[in-house]
Motif scaffolding. Structure first.
Motif, PDB file in Angstrom:
ATOM      1  N   ARG A  43     -20.813  -4.240 -42.301  1.00 29.96           N
ATOM      2  CA  ARG A  43     -19.974  -5.087 -41.454  1.00 29.96           C
ATOM      3  C   ARG A  43     -18.491  -5.037 -41.839  1.00 29.96           C
ATOM      4  O   ARG A  43     -17.715  -5.917 -41.483  1.00 29.96           O
ATOM      5  CB  ARG A  43     -20.467  -6.532 -41.465  1.00 29.96           C
ATOM      6  CG  ARG A  43     -20.531  -7.221 -42.828  1.00 29.96           C
ATOM      7  CD  ARG A  43     -21.295  -8.526 -42.715  1.00 29.96           C
ATOM      8  NE  ARG A  43     -21.355  -9.277 -43.954  1.00 29.96           N
ATOM      9  CZ  ARG A  43     -20.583 -10.336 -44.233  1.00 29.96           C
ATOM     10  NH1 ARG A  43     -19.702 -10.767 -43.357  1.00 29.96           N
ATOM     11  NH2 ARG A  43     -20.706 -10.977 -45.382  1.00 29.96           N
ATOM     12  N   ILE A  45     -14.752  -3.284 -41.594  1.00 35.21           N
ATOM     13  CA  ILE A  45     -13.897  -2.470 -40.727  1.00 35.21           C
ATOM     14  C   ILE A  45     -12.528  -2.353 -41.390  1.00 35.21           C
ATOM     15  O   ILE A  45     -11.912  -3.359 -41.739  1.00 35.21           O
ATOM     16  CB  ILE A  45     -13.738  -3.099 -39.327  1.00 35.21           C
ATOM     17  CG1 ILE A  45     -15.103  -3.223 -38.641  1.00 35.21           C
ATOM     18  CG2 ILE A  45     -12.784  -2.256 -38.466  1.00 35.21           C
ATOM     19  CD1 ILE A  45     -15.046  -3.947 -37.309  1.00 35.21           C
ATOM     20  N   ASP A  63     -16.557   1.717 -40.665  1.00 29.73           N
ATOM     21  CA  ASP A  63     -15.802   1.844 -39.425  1.00 29.73           C
ATOM     22  C   ASP A  63     -14.316   1.685 -39.719  1.00 29.73           C
ATOM     23  O   ASP A  63     -13.914   0.826 -40.511  1.00 29.73           O
ATOM     24  CB  ASP A  63     -16.234   0.773 -38.415  1.00 29.73           C
ATOM     25  CG  ASP A  63     -17.636   1.016 -37.873  1.00 29.73           C
ATOM     26  OD1 ASP A  63     -18.065   2.180 -37.857  1.00 29.73           O
ATOM     27  OD2 ASP A  63     -18.285   0.033 -37.471  1.00 29.73           O
ATOM     28  N   VAL A  79      -9.094  -7.255 -34.268  1.00 31.31           N
ATOM     29  CA  VAL A  79     -10.462  -6.951 -34.668  1.00 31.31           C
ATOM     30  C   VAL A  79     -11.162  -8.200 -35.203  1.00 31.31           C
ATOM     31  O   VAL A  79     -12.292  -8.523 -34.816  1.00 31.31           O
ATOM     32  CB  VAL A  79     -10.489  -5.839 -35.731  1.00 31.31           C
ATOM     33  CG1 VAL A  79     -11.906  -5.635 -36.261  1.00 31.31           C
ATOM     34  CG2 VAL A  79      -9.963  -4.530 -35.157  1.00 31.31           C
ATOM     35  N   LYS A  80     -10.492  -8.912 -36.092  1.00 29.60           N
ATOM     36  CA  LYS A  80     -11.115 -10.076 -36.733  1.00 29.60           C
ATOM     37  C   LYS A  80     -11.359 -11.207 -35.740  1.00 29.60           C
ATOM     38  O   LYS A  80     -12.379 -11.912 -35.829  1.00 29.60           O
ATOM     39  CB  LYS A  80     -10.233 -10.564 -37.882  1.00 29.60           C
ATOM     40  CG  LYS A  80     -10.853 -11.684 -38.718  1.00 29.60           C
ATOM     41  CD  LYS A  80     -12.061 -11.213 -39.510  1.00 29.60           C
ATOM     42  CE  LYS A  80     -12.603 -12.331 -40.396  1.00 29.60           C
ATOM     43  NZ  LYS A  80     -13.726 -11.884 -41.242  1.00 29.60           N
ATOM     44  N   ARG A  81     -10.459 -11.377 -34.791  1.00 32.96           N
ATOM     45  CA  ARG A  81     -10.647 -12.457 -33.813  1.00 32.96           C
ATOM     46  C   ARG A  81     -11.769 -12.147 -32.827  1.00 32.96           C
ATOM     47  O   ARG A  81     -12.486 -13.043 -32.391  1.00 32.96           O
ATOM     48  CB  ARG A  81      -9.337 -12.720 -33.072  1.00 32.96           C
ATOM     49  CG  ARG A  81      -8.280 -13.365 -33.954  1.00 32.96           C
ATOM     50  CD  ARG A  81      -7.147 -13.931 -33.144  1.00 32.96           C
ATOM     51  NE  ARG A  81      -6.148 -14.591 -33.978  1.00 32.96           N
ATOM     52  CZ  ARG A  81      -5.206 -15.392 -33.502  1.00 32.96           C
ATOM     53  NH1 ARG A  81      -5.116 -15.615 -32.197  1.00 32.96           N
ATOM     54  NH2 ARG A  81      -4.332 -15.955 -34.316  1.00 32.96           N
ATOM     55  N   VAL A  82     -11.908 -10.880 -32.485  1.00 36.90           N
ATOM     56  CA  VAL A  82     -12.977 -10.488 -31.569  1.00 36.90           C
ATOM     57  C   VAL A  82     -14.322 -10.422 -32.289  1.00 36.90           C
ATOM     58  O   VAL A  82     -15.364 -10.768 -31.729  1.00 36.90           O
ATOM     59  CB  VAL A  82     -12.649  -9.128 -30.911  1.00 36.90           C
ATOM     60  CG1 VAL A  82     -13.828  -8.620 -30.093  1.00 36.90           C
ATOM     61  CG2 VAL A  82     -11.422  -9.257 -30.018  1.00 36.90           C
ATOM     62  N   LEU A  83     -14.289  -9.991 -33.563  1.00 34.45           N
ATOM     63  CA  LEU A  83     -15.506  -9.842 -34.358  1.00 34.45           C
ATOM     64  C   LEU A  83     -15.367 -10.656 -35.648  1.00 34.45           C
ATOM     65  O   LEU A  83     -15.199 -10.106 -36.744  1.00 34.45           O
ATOM     66  CB  LEU A  83     -15.749  -8.370 -34.692  1.00 34.45           C
ATOM     67  CG  LEU A  83     -15.900  -7.424 -33.494  1.00 34.45           C
ATOM     68  CD1 LEU A  83     -15.871  -5.973 -33.953  1.00 34.45           C
ATOM     69  CD2 LEU A  83     -17.189  -7.727 -32.731  1.00 34.45           C
ATOM     70  N   ASP A  85     -17.318 -12.112 -37.562  1.00 34.58           N
ATOM     71  CA  ASP A  85     -18.328 -11.947 -38.604  1.00 34.58           C
ATOM     72  C   ASP A  85     -18.101 -10.694 -39.445  1.00 34.58           C
ATOM     73  O   ASP A  85     -18.784 -10.479 -40.449  1.00 34.58           O
ATOM     74  CB  ASP A  85     -19.723 -11.887 -37.983  1.00 34.58           C
ATOM     75  CG  ASP A  85     -19.884 -10.713 -37.026  1.00 34.58           C
ATOM     76  OD1 ASP A  85     -18.926 -10.432 -36.274  1.00 34.58           O
ATOM     77  OD2 ASP A  85     -20.956 -10.082 -37.024  1.00 34.58           O
ATOM     78  N   ARG A  86     -17.141  -9.844 -39.053  1.00 33.48           N
ATOM     79  CA  ARG A  86     -16.852  -8.626 -39.796  1.00 33.48           C
ATOM     80  C   ARG A  86     -15.899  -8.903 -40.965  1.00 33.48           C
ATOM     81  O   ARG A  86     -15.135  -9.873 -40.944  1.00 33.48           O
ATOM     82  CB  ARG A  86     -16.233  -7.557 -38.892  1.00 33.48           C
ATOM     83  CG  ARG A  86     -17.065  -7.158 -37.694  1.00 33.48           C
ATOM     84  CD  ARG A  86     -18.447  -6.617 -38.084  1.00 33.48           C
ATOM     85  NE  ARG A  86     -19.043  -5.853 -37.014  1.00 33.48           N
ATOM     86  CZ  ARG A  86     -19.793  -6.363 -36.039  1.00 33.48           C
ATOM     87  NH1 ARG A  86     -20.039  -7.659 -35.998  1.00 33.48           N
ATOM     88  NH2 ARG A  86     -20.311  -5.574 -35.093  1.00 33.48           N
TER      89      ARG A  86
END
Length: 248
Positions: A43, A45, A63, A79-83, A85-86
Motif C-alpha cells: 500500500r 506509493i 507503485d 494521491v493521499k486525499r484520493v487514497l 489508506d495508502r
C-alpha cells in the motif's frame, strides 16, 4: 549458507545511474528497509520529481509517480486525499524541494498533508551541472558561485526543517546524515518514524538527509563523506525538530 544481509524486497535488484560515491543508494535502501519492516509494501506509493532522483521509480518496487520539477508535494497531496489508506512518500533533492518547490512544500506542511517527504540535501544542483542550490554553504564553490557563495549576493543557505517545524500542520521533522555507519543507523530510525507518523494520521512528516555529491564537489568519495561531516553538519545540525507525543 545462512544469509544475514540481503536486498530489501521493496528495492529492485538492478544497477542504478548514480555516480560512484553518491549516497542516494544508501538512502534508497533505508527507505526500502523501512517499508519492508513496517509491512506496508502493498500500500505504499512514491513520488519522484525532477533531479538526480528522477529515476527513483526504476529502483523502488512499489507503485510510483513522476512529478514535474518541484511539484511532488502537490502530486502526493492528490494521491493521499484520493487514497487515504495508502502510505505516500516523496523523494526530493534540495534544488527541487527548496528552490522551485518551496511554495509546494511549505503549504503542504501548513495544511498538514498526511504524507512523508524524504529530502536529500547535498548542497548543490547535481544533475544539471553543479550550480548553487538554496542549501549551498557560505563560501562553497559551485559553477555559478566560482568564488564561493557570498551572503551579500546570494543570501544564506536555507534550513528547511527549522522552517517547517514551526508550522502547526507539521507533525514530525528531522535531519539526519549518512556519512558514517552510526549516522546511517540513526537515519533509518528517523525515516521509519516518519512513516509511522503518517500511518497514525498525525500530519505532515519530513526527514532531511545530508548526502554527499563527490562528482560536483570535486572530491573522491571518502573525502566527500569527510567534507560533509566537517562542513555541512556544523551549519545543518542533526536531530529531531518536532516529534508528536503519540510516537515519541
Amino acid at each position: 549458507m545462512q544469509k544475514v544481509f540481503t536486498r530489501p524486497a521493496a528495492l529492485k535488484d538492478i544497477p542504478t545511474h548514480y555516480c560512484p560515491g553518491c549516497t542516494h543508494g544508501i538512502v534508497h535502501r533505508l527507505v526500502a528497509e523501512a517499508i519492508d519492516e513496517l509491512d506496508i509494501f502493498d500500500r505504499t506509493i512514491g513520488v519522484a520529481p525532477v533531479g538526480c532522483s528522477v529515476f527513483a521509480y526504476n529502483y523502488f518496487d512499489c507503485d510510483m509517480y513522476q512529478a514535474s520539477h518541484g511539484r511532488a508535494p502537490a502530486v502526493a497531496t492528490g494521491v493521499k486525499r484520493v487514497l487515504p489508506d495508502r502510505v505516500v512518500f516523496t523523494y526530493q533533492g534540495d534544488g527541487d524541494l527548496a528552490a522551485i518547490g518551496t511554495g509546494e512544500i511549505v503549504h503542504a506542511a501548513a495544511r498538514g498533508e498526511k504524507f512523508t517527504v524524504i529530502f536529500i540535501n547535498n548542497a548543490i544542483y547535481a544533475m544539471t551541472g553543479g550550480q548553487m542550490a538554496p542549501t549551498t554553504l557560505l563560501g562553497q564553490k559551485t559553477t555559478t558561485t566560482p568564488g564561493g557563495r557570498d551572503k551579500d549576493i546570494n543570501g544564506f543557505p536555507v534550513k528547511m526543517p527549522e522552517m517547517l517545524s514551526v508550522l502547526d500542520g507539521t507533525a514530525y521533522v528531522a535531519r539526519v546524515s549518512v556519512h558514517n555507519p552510526a549516522n546511517v543507523v540513526r537515519a533509518k530510525k528517523a525515516i521509519k518514524r516518519a512513516f509511522q507518523v503518517q500511518m497514525a494520521g498525525l500530519g505532515f512528516s519530513m526527514v532531511e538527509v545530508l548526502s554527499a555529491c563527490p562528482t560536483n564537489w570535486g572530491l573522491p568519495p571518502v573525502q566527500a563523506l569527510q567534507w560533509l561531516g566537517e562542513n555541512m553538519i556544523p551549519y545543518y545540525p542533526l536531530g529531531e525538530f518536532k516529534v508528536p507525543a503519540e510516537v515519541g
